[in-house]
Scaffold this active site. Structure first.
Site, PDB file in Angstrom:
ATOM      1  CB  SER A  41       3.377  -3.026  -6.929  1.00 18.00           C
ATOM      2  OG  SER A  41       2.939  -4.256  -6.368  1.00 18.00           O
ATOM      3  CB  SER A  43       4.376  -8.069  -6.746  1.00 12.82           C
ATOM      4  OG  SER A  43       3.083  -7.996  -6.187  1.00 12.82           O
ATOM      5  CE  LYS A 103       3.381  -9.783  -2.545  1.00 15.49           C
ATOM      6  NZ  LYS A 103       4.186  -9.122  -3.597  1.00 15.49           N
ATOM      7  CB  SER A 211       6.996 -10.810  -5.886  1.00 18.58           C
ATOM      8  OG  SER A 211       6.096 -11.072  -4.823  1.00 18.58           O
TER       9      SER A 211
END
Length: 262
Positions: A41, A43, A103, A211
């Site tokens: 993805s 994010s 992250k 996100s």
């Protein structure tokens, strides 16, 4: 004349043993050293792009039960533990869903974290943001999921230039990285003040308006605070990157991302 001894064909049992040994060796390597990870993805744009392939350094923070496939390591807490640093890009196991996320580590134990009008506040202090050139990508389906990017310059149409506002953010401690913004007021641009408990960490994506991270509570499908035991390792370098639907479509590999430092 001496007769050479004919080589006996490998039996099914020997083949099975070979496969089992290979799987055991791969499992040990994956558990102790490096785990492959493919970015699904957007994010973490523009630090990480959809289709980036990397190896997670599992030695960086020591080992927990989640270091082994399926969480089967008989480790009660964490061994050979090393404290993560603010700004690290980390792969961790979601505390509820069990999915692996990637992250940026923003909040350490004892920190307070808050977003105000899109500005990050750490321990009551705003983190410096310096605007820079926008991030530009083609508006098209991305990765195996086939999702389309969100654009700050409106509806651009298929094949058009999709922009996002970009700034360089410098965190307390000195780590600088790019962050993206689609529109003011989206996502969690404004939040309550979060207090990071002992033994936990606070994570956010660099693509701030796209996100699902620690700004969202676990009860609502977010990440919430992540226990130390759930950290799998640190992402240090992109190995290669595919802009296509499949990782092995080599003709879609991005030439500027081979062994790119994160």
């Amino acid at each position: 004349m001496a007769r050479t001894k004919e080589k006996q064909p490998e039996t099914i049992g020997e083949t099975i043993k070979t496969v089992i040994y290979a799987l055991l060796i791969a499992g040990v390597f994956r558990s102790l050293f490096f785990q492959p990870f493919w970015i699904p993805s957007g994010s973490m744009k523009d630090t990480l792009l959809v289709g980036d392939f990397l190896f997670v350094n599992k030695m960086a923070y020591g080992y927990s039960k989640y270091s082994c496939p399926f969480g089967i390591c008989p480790i009660p807490d964490r061994i050979l533990a090393r404290t993560p640093e603010r700004g690290d890009v980390v792969v961790f196991r979601h505390p509820v869903s069990g999915q692996d996320y990637i992250k940026r580590l923003i909040g350490l134990p004892g920190d307070t974290v808050q977003m105000k009008n899109g500005v990050l506040f750490l321990n009551g202090q705003p983190q410096k943001q310096v605007p820079t050139a926008p991030f530009v990508e083609t508006y098209e389906a991305q990765g195996s999921v086939g999702g389309f990017p969100a654009c700050s310059n409106g509806a651009v149409g298929l094949g058009g230039e999709c922009e996002k506002e970009r700034a360089i953010e410098t965190l307390e401690g000195g780590v600088s990285h790019a962050i993206l913004n689609i529109r003011d007021g989206l996502g969690a641009d404004n939040t309550p003040e979060f207090s990071v408990p002992e033994g936990h960490f606070f994570f956010m994506g660099d693509n701030r308006d796209n996100s699902i991270d620690s700004r969202y509570p676990q009860a609502g499908g977010g990440v919430g605070m992540v226990p130390f035991a759930n950290l799998l390792g640190r992402a240090d370098r992109v190995i290669f990157s595919s802009a296509g639907r499949r990782m092995l479509y080599f003709w879609t590999w991005r030439g500027d991302r081979f062994f790119k430092k994160i």
